[in-house]
Design a protein around this motif. Structure first.
Motif, PDB file in Angstrom:
ATOM      1  N   LEU A 435      -0.194  42.314  20.200  1.00 12.24           N
ATOM      2  CA  LEU A 435       0.334  43.659  19.958  1.00 12.24           C
ATOM      3  C   LEU A 435      -0.761  44.617  19.516  1.00 12.24           C
ATOM      4  CD1 LEU A 435       3.796  42.883  18.316  1.00 12.24           C
ATOM      5  CD2 LEU A 435       3.323  43.699  20.636  1.00 12.24           C
ATOM      6  N   THR A 436      -1.704  44.163  18.717  1.00 14.85           N
ATOM      7  CA  THR A 436      -2.788  45.067  18.317  1.00 14.85           C
ATOM      8  C   THR A 436      -3.698  45.388  19.501  1.00 14.85           C
ATOM      9  OG1 THR A 436      -4.086  43.173  17.511  1.00 14.85           O
ATOM     10  CG2 THR A 436      -2.767  44.375  15.889  1.00 14.85           C
ATOM     11  N   THR A 437      -3.926  44.412  20.379  1.00 11.63           N
ATOM     12  CA  THR A 437      -4.735  44.660  21.574  1.00 11.63           C
ATOM     13  C   THR A 437      -4.022  45.625  22.514  1.00 11.63           C
ATOM     14  OG1 THR A 437      -5.747  42.465  21.410  1.00 11.63           O
ATOM     15  CG2 THR A 437      -5.899  43.579  23.534  1.00 11.63           C
ATOM     16  N   ALA A 438      -2.704  45.437  22.690  1.00  7.60           N
ATOM     17  CA  ALA A 438      -1.937  46.353  23.546  1.00  7.60           C
ATOM     18  C   ALA A 438      -1.986  47.772  22.999  1.00  7.60           C
ATOM     19  CB  ALA A 438      -0.495  45.865  23.654  1.00  7.60           C
ATOM     20  N   ALA A 439      -1.845  47.916  21.677  1.00  8.81           N
ATOM     21  CA  ALA A 439      -1.870  49.252  21.075  1.00  8.81           C
ATOM     22  C   ALA A 439      -3.252  49.889  21.188  1.00  8.81           C
ATOM     23  CB  ALA A 439      -1.449  49.163  19.612  1.00  8.81           C
ATOM     24  N   ARG A 440      -4.302  49.088  21.056  1.00  2.09           N
ATOM     25  CA  ARG A 440      -5.676  49.616  21.064  1.00  2.09           C
ATOM     26  C   ARG A 440      -6.153  49.946  22.470  1.00  2.09           C
ATOM     27  NH1 ARG A 440      -7.892  45.453  19.521  1.00  2.09           N
ATOM     28  NH2 ARG A 440      -9.067  44.828  21.371  1.00  2.09           N
ATOM     29  N   THR A 441      -5.794  49.105  23.453  1.00  2.97           N
ATOM     30  CA  THR A 441      -6.359  49.236  24.801  1.00  2.97           C
ATOM     31  C   THR A 441      -5.370  49.726  25.847  1.00  2.97           C
ATOM     32  OG1 THR A 441      -5.819  46.956  25.472  1.00  2.97           O
ATOM     33  CG2 THR A 441      -7.892  47.298  24.269  1.00  2.97           C
ATOM     34  N   GLY A 442      -4.076  49.634  25.565  1.00  2.00           N
ATOM     35  CA  GLY A 442      -3.074  49.977  26.572  1.00  2.00           C
ATOM     36  C   GLY A 442      -2.935  48.934  27.657  1.00  2.00           C
ATOM     37  N   ALA A 443      -3.467  47.736  27.423  1.00  2.00           N
ATOM     38  CA  ALA A 443      -3.400  46.674  28.431  1.00  2.00           C
ATOM     39  C   ALA A 443      -1.968  46.238  28.669  1.00  2.00           C
ATOM     40  CB  ALA A 443      -4.256  45.478  27.991  1.00  2.00           C
ATOM     41  N   GLY A 444      -1.632  45.976  29.936  1.00  2.00           N
ATOM     42  CA  GLY A 444      -0.321  45.466  30.295  1.00  2.00           C
ATOM     43  C   GLY A 444      -0.270  43.956  30.202  1.00  2.00           C
ATOM     44  N   PRO A 445       0.887  43.347  30.514  1.00  2.00           N
ATOM     45  CA  PRO A 445       1.049  41.899  30.366  1.00  2.00           C
ATOM     46  C   PRO A 445       0.028  41.073  31.142  1.00  2.00           C
ATOM     47  CG  PRO A 445       3.175  42.937  30.723  1.00  2.00           C
ATOM     48  CD  PRO A 445       2.149  43.995  30.930  1.00  2.00           C
ATOM     49  N   GLY A 446      -0.305  41.478  32.371  1.00  2.00           N
ATOM     50  CA  GLY A 446      -1.268  40.712  33.159  1.00  2.00           C
ATOM     51  C   GLY A 446      -2.647  40.713  32.522  1.00  2.00           C
ATOM     52  N   GLU A 447      -3.114  41.888  32.101  1.00  2.00           N
ATOM     53  CA  GLU A 447      -4.419  41.975  31.448  1.00  2.00           C
ATOM     54  C   GLU A 447      -4.427  41.183  30.137  1.00  2.00           C
ATOM     55  OE1 GLU A 447      -6.287  46.160  31.739  1.00  2.00           O
ATOM     56  OE2 GLU A 447      -4.117  46.465  31.992  1.00  2.00           O
ATOM     57  N   LEU A 448      -3.364  41.294  29.384  1.00  2.00           N
ATOM     58  CA  LEU A 448      -3.287  40.558  28.123  1.00  2.00           C
ATOM     59  C   LEU A 448      -3.295  39.060  28.368  1.00  2.00           C
ATOM     60  CD1 LEU A 448      -0.615  42.737  26.288  1.00  2.00           C
ATOM     61  CD2 LEU A 448      -3.033  42.546  25.685  1.00  2.00           C
ATOM     62  N   SER A 449      -2.596  38.642  29.413  1.00  2.00           N
ATOM     63  CA  SER A 449      -2.557  37.211  29.728  1.00  2.00           C
ATOM     64  C   SER A 449      -3.952  36.697  30.072  1.00  2.00           C
ATOM     65  CB  SER A 449      -1.601  36.967  30.900  1.00  2.00           C
ATOM     66  OG  SER A 449      -1.636  35.609  31.291  1.00  2.00           O
ATOM     67  N   ARG A 450      -4.682  37.447  30.888  1.00  2.00           N
ATOM     68  CA  ARG A 450      -6.017  37.005  31.282  1.00  2.00           C
ATOM     69  C   ARG A 450      -6.974  37.004  30.084  1.00  2.00           C
ATOM     70  NH1 ARG A 450      -4.115  39.727  35.856  1.00  2.00           N
ATOM     71  NH2 ARG A 450      -4.877  41.762  35.177  1.00  2.00           N
ATOM     72  N   ALA A 451      -6.846  37.997  29.215  1.00  2.00           N
ATOM     73  CA  ALA A 451      -7.702  38.041  28.028  1.00  2.00           C
ATOM     74  C   ALA A 451      -7.334  36.946  27.034  1.00  2.00           C
ATOM     75  CB  ALA A 451      -7.587  39.412  27.369  1.00  2.00           C
TER      76      ALA A 451
END
Length: 468
Positions: A435-451
């Motif tokens: 959640l902090t990464t999503a808020a900071r970067t705007g990454a969607g589920p696919g990007e978050l999954s890969r990271a």
């Protein structure tokens, strides 16, 4: 302390909300005291015992659930409203300076002992569902302790009880009464409610036909064997992320936590779709907004994960959450029959779920949510292991939302073999990271999954090194 209600005696089948708690109470047995609701009300200086007993009497007379016993004589469980009777009021003096030279005890010791004494035992079948005590200091009432069976209230209605008790202690008149449980039971037997129930059960039946098995099948466990583990997170970083994501994507903070939990569980289990059971208060009408009694039921949040933008993801979370709430009114026994039949056709028993229970919405309508002071230092994230609570019925995973203020506080109880690999503490760290990464970067589920992939691999390697 006596009471004399305006109507009764009355008897009716259990409401759907009462039946849901009834089944959990039967499951817990002697441990059902863990479900008791506790309220400690500080008393204004000068409040005498007569004022306390008057306020409690009015409270019992107003709300039939507080003077209802539940029984099953073989024809199914029923609620029996007692029109008049009495409950004991314990009055306890604090022990500070009770004798010359006696050690001066801390202010909270006596209160803690009194709360434990009242709240720990399960309510007996013939006992009215309310226990009350007053702790006096310097000869004057200082705190009122109220313990209520979960069969009589849910979290939302316990807040109504707290609000009305404060109003009555102040000598004012509470708002008009809402629907009473026996009237709710009659409504649930009506053609309109039964039609709504049929639609809800059809929704669940369709959903569990092809929902991944991992979200439906219980893992074997035995009470007292250490199969359950529990951890808690208290995080200002989560508080900032949840608030930012909720505002940016026009969802509630609770939906943000649901979305993060869904994503974290799917990544943990290697799945592309989740089914979360949300514990919700089905207070959808003016008649039920101030209803005192359990109205909690399960809503099924079914959410496939896609490689999409964060905005599209939260749009689907909002839609799926609202759809789940629309299919959350039904007889809970009928629901388990539907789920059982659907999973039996798939060759397994559907008796294990992932739950999310948001406790922060339990505030009186119009009141502001409890928040920390603005000058509270953010401080570091704290994650700690806890003793597991009473075995949550039918749960492989159970997330409680305790606070959605400037700091977010969550706890997770899970079967030790469910989260793969690692622990409940590792899961909570992952949830914060997502959640902090999503808020900071705007990454969607696919990007978050890969990271997340190398993060999960590192955690897996750490787990392997600890167990080798």
């Amino acid at each position: 302390m006596t009471f004399d209600g305006p109507r009764g005696p009355l008897s009716a089948p259990l409401t759907w909300g009462q039946r849901a708690i009834w089944e959990v109470v039967r499951w817990l047995g002697a441990r059902a005291g863990d479900l008791n609701m506790v309220e400690v009300c500080p008393l204004t200086a000068g409040t005498g015992l007569p004022a306390v007993t008057t306020a409690l009497t009015r409270l019992l007379e107003r709300h039939e659930s507080l003077r209802t016993r539940m029984r099953d004589d073989g024809d199914g469980p029923r609620q029996d409203v007692t029109p008049s009777g009495a409950i004991p009021l314990t009055v306890r003096q604090d022990t500070r300076g009770t004798a010359p030279g006696a050690p001066r005890q801390e202010r909270g010791d006596d209160l803690h002992r009194l709360v434990t004494e009242l709240a720990t035992p399960a309510f007996a079948p013939d006992e009215l569902p309310v226990r009350a005590a007053v702790l006096c200091r310097d000869g004057e009432p200082a705190e009122l302790v109220l313990v209520v069976s979960h069969l009589a209230v849910d979290g939302w209605s316990m807040a109504i009880v707290r609000e009305e008790l404060a109003t009555l202690l102040a000598g004012a008149e509470p708002p008009p009464l809402a629907q009473q449980p026996v009237d709710r039971a009659r409504h649930e037997a009506s053609p309109a409610a039964r039609a709504r129930e049929r639609a809800a059960l059809a929704h669940w039946s369709t959903a569990v036909r092809d929902l991944p098995r991992v979200w439906l099948e219980g893992l074997p466990r035995a009470p007292g064997t250490g199969d359950l583990v529990c951890s808690e997170i208290d995080s200002a970083a989560l508080g900032s992320a949840v608030a930012e994501l909720a505002a940016q994507h026009k969802v509630t903070p609770s939906m943000v936590v649901q979305a993060g939990t869904a994503l974290a569980l799917c990544l943990d289990r290697g799945e592309s779709e989740i089914g979360l059971r949300l514990i919700v208060a089905t207070r959808y009408t003016t008649r039920t907004a101030r209803f005192v009694g359990p109205l909690n039921q399960n809503a099924l949040l079914r959410l496939p994960l896609r490689d999409e933008s964060l905005a599209d993801f939260f749009t689907r979370v909002r839609t799926a959450s609202l759809q789940s709430l629309a299919a959350a009114e039904y007889d809970p026994v009928a629901l388990e029959d539907v789920v059982g039949e659907a999973t039996a056709r798939r060759g397994f028993r559907g008796d294990g779920y992932c739950f999310v229970n948001d406790l922060t919405g339990y505030q009186a309508p119009g009141s502001a949510p409890a928040r920390h002071d603005d000058d509270t230092p953010a401080g570091p994230t704290v994650v700690r292991d806890l003793p597991p609570p009473a075995d949550p019925k039918g749960a492989n995973f159970f997330l409680y939302v305790h606070d959605l203020g400037l700091r977010v506080r969550l706890s997770v109880t899970a079967h030790r073999d469910f989260l793969a690999p690692g622990t409940t503490a590792g899961f909570l760290h992952d949830l914060e990271w997502l959640l902090t990464t999503a808020a900071r970067t705007g990454a969607g589920p696919g990007e978050l999954s890969r990271a997340h992939t190398p993060r999960r691999a590192a955690r897996s390697g750490s787990q392997d090194s600890r167990t080798s």
